[in-house]
Design a protein around this motif. Structure first.
Motif, PDB file in Angstrom:
ATOM      1  N   LYS A  32      10.048   5.453  31.909  1.00  0.00           N
ATOM      2  CA  LYS A  32      11.104   4.618  32.518  1.00  0.00           C
ATOM      3  C   LYS A  32      10.685   3.976  33.834  1.00  0.00           C
TER       4      LYS A  32
ATOM      5  N   ASP B   6       9.860   0.767  35.743  1.00  0.00           N
ATOM      6  CA  ASP B   6      10.252  -0.622  35.499  1.00  0.00           C
ATOM      7  C   ASP B   6       9.240  -1.619  36.035  1.00  0.00           C
TER       8      ASP B   6
ATOM      9  N   HIS C  11      10.954  -1.055  26.104  1.00  0.00           N
ATOM     10  CA  HIS C  11      11.218  -0.966  27.548  1.00  0.00           C
ATOM     11  C   HIS C  11      10.438  -2.075  28.265  1.00  0.00           C
TER      12      HIS C  11
ATOM     13  N   LYS D 243      10.723   4.343  39.838  1.00  0.00           N
ATOM     14  CA  LYS D 243      10.906   3.075  39.115  1.00  0.00           C
ATOM     15  C   LYS D 243       9.731   2.118  39.279  1.00  0.00           C
TER      16      LYS D 243
END
Ligand SMILES: Cc1ncc(C[n+]2csc(CCOP(=O)(O)OP(=O)(O)O)c2C)c(N)n1
Length: 928
Positions: A238, A240, A297, A335
């Protein structure tokens, strides 16, 4: 014959190094006689099997010299020691090196060394994490597992980590899974495809742009699947956004195959047709793209622009990553991730590496763990590892961190894949840096025009014979029946066709569409010329100023600052109420407070910056009872923006690079780095030269970084006097940055605010005071802050105009000495004008003030610095001897000097006195 100090061997002497080297070559020879250099083939054939080199590990039965009686519990102890030795030393005999460089034997890994005999091999022992279900294993199996875990294509160093929980995690992970790692056919195909992409790209450019410099990736093509695997894994975790930094080697390949830069754009750059791209060479350019992982993702990838200066981009990438995290309040720092690709020679050699690594665990700088990839081609330009480092590995500096270092053979893409999985999981779990040292080689010279055989003839004979990694992996897959040769060829053909059509596109269009860097968070800001952006009013309502200053004079109930600090806070309270004039600290702090309540986030770092080197700021208060901290600027309003202030480590290049990186990802925030003394910014000169002053010109990349550089001659010696204004001037052109030397509290207040209030983003270098922090005349009123703006030139304070027989032009602290002298001499025929903005300095600004004086009134530029330093030469160069076409222009300074200042306080005073007296004395060669 002189012994050859080639990368292949340490000479002809039969030392342990060359022995291990011969062993390695001999193993290769047994496997494939054609894979070793001819001279060695002859030698091995001559051995005729009679005296084969001793393998690093004896597979054959060991001599039966039993040292431990089997019933003794000591035997298990010795097994434990053997296991431990593999954990510590296994990497030293691991087959991590495609070139089989000589490596010393490690007798401590030999069972005989621990007293085991051949008949002990089947005895069962506790194997710890090597036996995940806890069963006893025969010693033979334990050793097999140790060898396949620690001595195949991956060598891992982790026993330097003091934290036992981390070591346990790594043991579990490495020993528990090493033998069970399996890729699916799809994953294998994907690796092959990515290797193909990497190979075809280099081949294509080689053919179409003969002799052009491209710093090919050949020999290290596994980098492309490695990066893909890392990004995919980051997506699963996860993440980003990934901010990447890398140097020249393989950069074009990464741009095309990872960063999504269109090959046609790259080809246009090879053709040098594109006038919008003249700022820098093609293998330095940055790019960004959106990567969608196989699970859907989205990961934003940003490759930072890179100067030639190797490794200096590292702290910039970290700062940028940190800013991205701060912007979204990502407290856990999960992130955004930094991914740095290093060269082996540069990683071992450049001090900026240590400075960068040192930031990784510091509260003010951590980014939750960087993934470091060393593209270890075992050469630096023409320099061999033996000439380039004193350490065993290029990565040894990274042992300063509690991080594992994985050395992996880049010719084994599946081992690379396995390594990346563990490395990324480690990073995720512990939020710490991790290092992957991918051993490979460089198929060509340093660049494509270089002949590597001039300096590494033996090494390159060896490299020439090496099968490219794609070929070897393809052979492996064909053997497994995972695909057919035709299918593999199809992948390559498709790639070539794509590149052909991109090349036609590049050649058919005249100009690329200009790419704007001012998008997203940058869309409201601009660079370019100073004159195109009007100065803004930066005054703040007086009542608000009072409230803001009062709030900084308060501490929570029960918080007990040092008694002297209490006095300072009381003074601030008096200033807030208009009972005392504002000093520098109060105005500076009001600059910050007013921006914070307007929603501007602020980050200030520097050595001892919380207190301020000269003890003026006291932005962080310490409770004398229990050491608790209180930061008043974090408590001025419930709706204020974030205020961060950190004492930096004792570093300049690393931390300035970090703040520069922060500033380019935070255009709407105020990012400030403060030097301890201005002199020390030259330890960050590379960052100033290669990024701060030239990034807009080279890359159209903007920054609003503020640098506070204490400056001023106060008898403190050569290294505590000058921020080297002259050096800053040598870098100024095209309005690339601002250099100001404010002399009043109101001026520092307004210039700090101007940096945010104007949409113009330019580095701002502020020469800051030392003695003026407490000078009774260096004060302002609340009204001075409530109205107006930063004034680039301050006219004579007493309004002397017509009466002036001369005008003194100066900048900074010397103003107060001149002013006092004028008072003492009662010389109201001398006007003193302060240049507060040294760059950009528009002639019109000067004209505005000088037009108040009669045509031939002489102007004296008076400075504390020697003639060859300070602003004098620039002023004279810019305005000549005639100022504004009418006023003659003279200079007064210390004599030209190699060193900025004397070390003798007495001599300093004498020199300073002379300057001040001369400023009011006769101007030689001029009659008034
Ligand atoms: C600070 C700095 N010093 C010197 C150079 C010149 N230079 C360019 S590449 C290179 C060798 C780099 O070796 P390595 O780090 O192993 O990377 P490789 O080129 O082998 O991939 C050198 C010395 C440079 N670019 N930057």
């Amino acid at each position: 014959m002189e012994s050859t100090r080639s990368a292949l061997g340490a000479g002809n002497e039969p030392n342990s190094l060359s022995l291990a080297f011969v062993e390695g070559l001999y193993e290769d020879f047994l496997h494939d006689p054609a894979s070793v250099p001819q001279e060695w083939t002859a030698y091995f054939l001559s051995l005729n099997g009679a005296s084969a080199p001793v393998a690093a590990f004896h597979e054959e039965p060991l001599p039966a010299t039993r040292a431990h009686p089997p019933e003794s519990g000591a035997m298990q102890h010795h097994v434990d020691v053997l296991i431990r030795n593999y954990r510590v030393l296994g990497h030293k005999i691991a087959r991590i090196d495609p070139l089989n460089m000589p490596r010393p034997r490690q007798p401590e890994l030999d069972p005989a060394y621990h007293g085991f005999a051949a008949e002990d091999m089947e005895l069962p022992f506790n194997a710890g994490t090597l036996a995940p279900s806890g069963e006893l294993l025969p010693l033979r199996i334990i050793i097999q597992r140790l060898r396949s875990t620690y001595c195949r294509s991956i060598g891992v160093q982790f026993m330097h980590i003091d934290d036992l929980s981390i070591r346990d995690w790594l043991c579990q992970r490495i020993e528990g899974t090493a033998n069970r790692f399996q890729l699916s056919r799809e994953q294998q195909l994907r690796i092959l495809t990515r290797l193909t992409d990497a190979v075809i790209f280099e081949e294509f450019i080689q053919k179409k742009f003969i002799g052009a410099k491209r710093f090919s990736l050949e020999g290290a093509e596994s980098l492309i699947p490695l990066l893909e695997l890392a990004i995919e894994k980051a997506g699963e975790q996860k993440v980003d956004e990934i901010v990447l930094g890398m140097a020249h080697r393989g950069r074009l390949n990464v741009l095309a195959n990872i960063m999504g830069k269109s090959p046609s754009q790259i080809f246009r750059e090879f053709e040098d047709k594109d006038s919008s791209l003249i700022g820098d060479v093609k293998y330095h350019l940055g790019h960004h793209t959106e990567w969608v992982t196989h699970t859907g993702h989205k990961v934003h990838l940003a490759l930072a622009f890179n100067p030639s200066h190797l490794e200096f981009v590292n702290p910039v990438v970290l700062g940028r990553t940190r800013a991205q995290q701060d912007r979204i309040n990502d407290i856990e720092r999960r992130k955004s991730m930094a991914l740095l690709i290093h060269g082996d020679a540069a990683f071992a050699g450049e001090g900026i590496i240590q400075e960068t690594l040192n930031l990784s665990e510091l509260e003010g700088y951590t980014t939750g763990g960087t993934l470091h990839i060393i593209l270890n081609n075992q050469i630096g330009f023409t320099t061999n590892p033996s000439e380039g480092r004193s350490s065993v590995y290029a990565t040894d500096i990274a042992k300063m961190l509690s991080s594992p270092i994985f050395h992996v053979n880049g010719e084994d893409p599946e081992a690379v894949a396995q390594t990346i999985q563990v490395a990324m999981d480690y990073r995720r779990t512990f939020r710490r840096d991790v290092v992957v040292d991918m051993y490979c080689y460089r198929r060509r010279g340093h660049n494509e025009g270089d002949e590597p055989a001039f300096t590494q003839p033996v090494l390159y004979r060896h490299i020439e014979k090496r099968q490219p990694v794609r070929e070897a992996y393809l052979a492996h897959m064909l053997k497994l029946g995972a695909l057919t040769r035709d299918e593999a060829e199809e992948i390559a053909v498709r790639r070539r066709e794509m590149l052909e059509s991109e090349l036609s596109l590049a050649r058919s269009t005249e100009q690329a569409r200009p790419v704007s860097t001012l998008r997203g968070i940058w869309s409201n800001f601009q660079g370019g010329a100073d004159l195109e952006v009007p100065d803004a009013d930066t005054g703040v309502e007086k009542d608000l100023l009072t409230t803001l200053l009062e709030s900084q004079a308060r501490v929570p109930e029960g918080f007990q600052p040092h008694p002297k600090i209490v006095r300072i806070l009381d003074q601030r309270l008096a200033m807030a109420r208009g009972e005392a004039p504002l000093d520098w600290a109060a105005a500076e702090t009001l600059g910050y407070a007013s921006l914070l309540v307007e929603g501007t986030r602020i980050r200030i770092t520097g050595q001892d910056t919380e207190r301020g080197t000269f003890s003026h700021r006291h932005a962080v208060l310490h409770n004398i009872e229990d050491g608790d901290l209180y930061v008043p600027l974090r408590h001025i309003s419930p709706k204020q923006a974030t205020f961060e202030i950190y004492n930096s480590p004792l570093s300049e290049a690393g931390v300035v690079g970090f703040e520069y990186g922060y500033s380019i990802a935070c255009p709407d925030g105020l990012t400030i780095w403060e030097a301890q003394f201005g002199d020390f910014f030259n330890a960050a000169q590379v960052i100033v030269d290669q990024f701060i002053s030239s990034a807009e010109d080279k890359w159209r990349s903007l920054s609003g970084l503020v640098m506070l550089l204490p400056h001023g001659y106060e008898g403190m010696g050569p290294e505590h006097s000058s921020a080297r204004i002259e050096r800053l001037f040598s870098l100024t052109a095209e309005d690339n940055m601002q250099v100001v030397y404010p002399t009043t509290p109101a001026q520092i207040f307004h210039v700090l605010r101007r940096q945010i209030v104007r949409p113009w983003r330019k580095p701002l270098i502020i020469l800051t005071p030392k003695s003026l922090l407490r000078h009774p005349r260096c004060v302002s009123s609340l009204d001075d802050l409530a109205t107006g703006k930063f004034r680039r030139i301050l006219p004579d304070e007493k309004g002397i105009t017509d009466a002036a027989a001369r005008v003194i032009l100066c900048t900074g602290k010397i103003y107060y000495e001149l002013y006092e002298e004028r008072e003492k001499l009662k010389r109201d025929d001398v006007a003193i004008v302060r240049v507060e903005q040294l760059y950009p300095l528009q002639p019109a600004d000067l004209h505005e003030v000088l037009k108040l004086y009669k045509d031939n009134t002489p102007v004296l530029w008076v400075q504390e610095e020697p003639e060859n330093m300070g602003a004098w030469r620039r002023m004279r160069g810019k305005f000549g001897y005639i100022l504004e076409g009418r006023l003659p222009f003279f200079g007064l300074y210390r004599p030209a000097s190699a060193s900025p200042a004397t070390g003798s306080p007495g001599w300093h005073k004498k020199e300073q006195r002379e300057i001040i007296e001369n400023a009011f004395g006769t101007i030689l060669g001029y009659s008034e």
